[in-house]
Design an enzyme around this catalytic site. Sequence first.
Site, short mmCIF file in Angstrom:
data_model
loop_
_atom_site.label_atom_id
_atom_site.label_comp_id
_atom_site.label_asym_id
_atom_site.label_seq_id
_atom_site.Cartn_x
_atom_site.Cartn_y
_atom_site.Cartn_z
N LYS A 134 0.86 -1.18 0.00
CA LYS A 134 0.00 0.00 0.00
C LYS A 134 0.90 1.24 0.00
CE LYS A 134 -4.35 1.11 2.30
NZ LYS A 134 -5.22 1.24 1.14
N LEU A 135 1.48 1.52 -1.15
CA LEU A 135 2.42 2.63 -1.28
C LEU A 135 1.70 3.87 -1.79
CD1 LEU A 135 5.53 0.89 -2.91
CD2 LEU A 135 4.79 0.93 -0.52
#
Length: 323
Positions: A158-159
Amino acid sequence: MELNDLQIYHNGKFVRYGDAKIGLLTHGLNYGTGCFEGIRGYWNESQEQLYIFRLADHFDRLRRSASLLRVSLEETAAQLSAHTVQLVRANKFRKDVYIRPIVFKSAEEIGVRLHGVDHDLSIVALPHKPYIDSSKGLSATVSSWRRIDDNSAPARAKLTGIYVGSALAKSDAVKSGFDEAILLTAEGHVAEGSAENIFIVRDGMVITPPVTDNILEGITRLTIMELVASELGLKVAERSIDRTELYQADEVFFTGTAVGVSPVVQIDHRAIGDGNVGKVSAALVHLYDEIVSGRLSQYGRWLTPCYPVARNSSLKSSKAAAQ
Ligand SMILES: Cc1ncc(COP(=O)(O)O)c(C=O)c1O
């Protein structure tokens, strides 16, 4: 409550949101070098309790996302969970909450790289605002934007930077009159929604794309896969899904922290099934709602209560929450 007056957790301290400032040259802001989580807490009025769903699992994913940015978190999932519970208590929340932990490269300097750049870790908790009303089912469109490939940027993590793809797809879908976008992989298989994983139901089988199809490894997805098998007694398959399987599915639904379980009743102007919310989707919407609100004690292991637990409650506080 004013946003500025919220108590937040920032680099080891509890401070006012308004006092936690970042500068214009912050690395994460300029280059998308951050990772985050979206976590929800559900207020149960009759038990006067706020339950956070799969809190430690979210911090485990945050740790894994951070490691892809060459960041090693100093605090354990249990410690971060304990700070989160403290934060909810400090803000005296007695309503549904949304929790946003974020780790980002915080150095104020020019230069694209990951190594040798300091990071910050913050946790913000705020009252939850409904994301999308899916009670009558959603409409969706297959986006012309493709889901990022894992060889371009780590799709399973989850960048922050990766979310530009989601934002492009979501806004194009909404501006064209749909509720949500469905993104395909570069090869043309179904990956996921703009901020949700996706499932289809075909002939009694529940199918979701595998983690190798560039999906975010969703925590709600795992939850639903377990519930489909254990509670509904249906088979779950993780396999690639073709675009036209979407159109011919008996049911389609999204899963995610923000949307819970959200049935999709129309895709690209084609009715899914008979165009109404299907039986499997409806059963899962109900079950998920019961579980996250703390009404099914057998799933208490997924919930972290934020306030002292009444002695006769079957949902016990986790170790982390007790600190
Ligand atoms: C791109 C994307 N896919 C899937 C999900 C669903 O993940 P989870 O169930 O862990 O919230 C999210 C939400 O976090 C997301 O942003």
